[in-house]
Design an enzyme around this catalytic site. Structure first.
Site, mmCIF file in Angstrom:
data_model
loop_
_atom_site.group_PDB
_atom_site.id
_atom_site.type_symbol
_atom_site.label_atom_id
_atom_site.label_comp_id
_atom_site.label_asym_id
_atom_site.label_seq_id
_atom_site.Cartn_x
_atom_site.Cartn_y
_atom_site.Cartn_z
ATOM 1 N N ASP A 111 0.641 -1.327 -0.032
ATOM 2 C CA ASP A 111 -0.107 0.093 -0.016
ATOM 3 C C ASP A 111 1.051 1.313 -0.030
ATOM 4 O O ASP A 111 1.917 1.345 0.524
ATOM 5 C CB ASP A 111 -1.014 0.037 1.255
ATOM 6 C CG ASP A 111 -2.291 -0.680 1.101
ATOM 7 O OD1 ASP A 111 -2.188 -1.788 0.091
ATOM 8 O OD2 ASP A 111 -3.144 -0.482 1.911
ATOM 9 N N ASP A 112 0.027 2.275 -0.512
ATOM 10 C CA ASP A 112 0.501 3.843 -0.332
ATOM 11 C C ASP A 112 1.437 4.232 -1.358
ATOM 12 O O ASP A 112 2.135 5.416 -1.151
ATOM 13 C CB ASP A 112 1.024 4.072 1.027
ATOM 14 C CG ASP A 112 -0.169 4.009 2.058
ATOM 15 O OD1 ASP A 112 -1.157 3.633 1.637
ATOM 16 O OD2 ASP A 112 0.027 4.214 3.414
ATOM 17 N N HIS A 166 -5.923 9.403 0.527
ATOM 18 C CA HIS A 166 -5.749 8.364 1.650
ATOM 19 C C HIS A 166 -6.445 9.097 2.878
ATOM 20 O O HIS A 166 -5.992 9.263 4.068
ATOM 21 C CB HIS A 166 -4.312 8.266 2.067
ATOM 22 C CG HIS A 166 -4.237 6.845 3.003
ATOM 23 N ND1 HIS A 166 -4.727 6.850 4.177
ATOM 24 C CD2 HIS A 166 -3.756 5.760 2.451
ATOM 25 C CE1 HIS A 166 -4.248 5.472 4.628
ATOM 26 N NE2 HIS A 166 -3.905 4.845 3.715
ATOM 27 N N HIS A 259 3.509 -2.046 3.158
ATOM 28 C CA HIS A 259 3.495 -0.912 2.619
ATOM 29 C C HIS A 259 4.972 -0.419 2.026
ATOM 30 O O HIS A 259 6.042 -1.011 2.434
ATOM 31 C CB HIS A 259 3.358 0.526 3.809
ATOM 32 C CG HIS A 259 2.027 0.307 4.472
ATOM 33 N ND1 HIS A 259 1.858 -0.486 5.516
ATOM 34 C CD2 HIS A 259 1.153 1.075 4.354
ATOM 35 C CE1 HIS A 259 0.388 -0.374 5.967
ATOM 36 N NE2 HIS A 259 -0.159 0.667 5.297
#
Length: 297
Positions: A111-112, A166, A259
């Protein structure tokens, strides 16, 4: 007397059933994971709240929640015009956890990102073990680093929409806001990928899904994606802690959360290497989350 006793027994049964229902509701609402330090990334809610901040919907794991009309499925009939001009699809709007590969396969999700420093390192580790992963990308990050998005796609990995900003409180925002967060990010990721690459999944920031956001995603070909194992790597607890989180929580289900964005991911890269080595030793294959099939995790 016998009649009075029977009435008393029935009344007692009603009270017990009501108490059980309340207890079930409490478990569904309070089974949350405490967010790590810093930005409250993926606080593992994964239960629906109404598009205007209503209470959680059914399903403690976030799967198969019903819309306000009481039906589940991939229809795009949410408020805010979510169905206006939207392409129809056969993608369910239930939150996916299971693996397409079935059995004891594990889904690695990242993620991210993309991040110019850490995404390449994550990709190197994945290549080392011949593992394919799902990358949940932030729209502006993808736009800023199209070379990395293309590299992810070229490596045989899948793309996931992780919204524009986000916003972990987007489940409290109007449906129009949710729709823009999801669809603007989808377009940025697709444009960055080029070559007709598709975004296969949608993961709500912090697990802040709503019935509307799930329907919007499904109507545009993206399966809502949850997770079972939160490595808590975002909070940088140490490599050993990240690895132990995977080993101890693997019984929860097959989808693991790491992440590649949001700060220094040195611990994540090292832990991912150890986790993939452990999975290989365990004889556990990796795969992708279900996309068109019902979730069975």
């Amino acid at each position: 007397m016998a009649r009075a006793n029977r009435q008393g027994i029935r009344a007692g049964a009603v009270v017990v059933a009501a108490a059980a229902a309340v207890a079930g509701t409490v478990w569904g609402v309070t089974a949350l994971v405490e967010p790590g330090p810093g930005r409250p990334e993926n606080a593992a809610r994964q239960t629906d709240t109404g598009g205007t901040g209503g209470g959680p919907d059914d399903g403690a794991k976030g799967g198969g929640a019903k819309d306000s009309g009481g039906k589940s499925g991939g229809g795009a009939q949410g408020a805010g015009g979510a169905d206006a001009g939207a392409p129809q699809s056969q993608i369910p709007d239930g939150i996916a956890h299971a693996s397409e590969s079935g059995g004891n396969a594990v889904n690695i999700t990242i993620d991210d990102g993309p991040d110019p420093q850490w995404t390449p390192k994550v990709l190197e580790v994945l290549k080392k073990y011949d593992v394919k992963a799902t990358f949940c990308m932030i729209g502006p990050q993808a736009k800023a680093h199209p070379d990395l998005v293309k590299r992810v796609v070229a490596g045989g990995h899948r793309l996931c929409d992780h919204t524009m900003n986000h916003d972990t409180a987007m489940d409290k925002k109007p449906v129009d806001y949710q729709e823009k967060q999801i669809l603007d990010a989808k377009k940025m990721i697709e444009d960055a990928a080029g070559g007709g690459a598709e975004v296969d999944y949608y993961r709500a920031p912090g697990g802040a899904f709503t019935p509307d956001s799930r329907r919007i995603a499904a109507a545009h070909g993206m399966r809502p994606l949850g997770w079972n194992v939160d490595t808590k790597d975002f909070g940088k607890p140490g490599v050993a802690a990240i690895v132990n989180a995977v080993k101890s929580e693997m019984g929860n289900g097959p989808t693991v959360l790491f992440h590649d964005g949001g700060g220094n991911r040195t611990q994540t890269v090292a832990a991912l290497d150890q986790v993939l080595a452990w999975l290989k030793d365990q004889g556990r294959p990796t795969g992708f989350p279900v996309r068109t099939a019902p979730d069975a995790s």
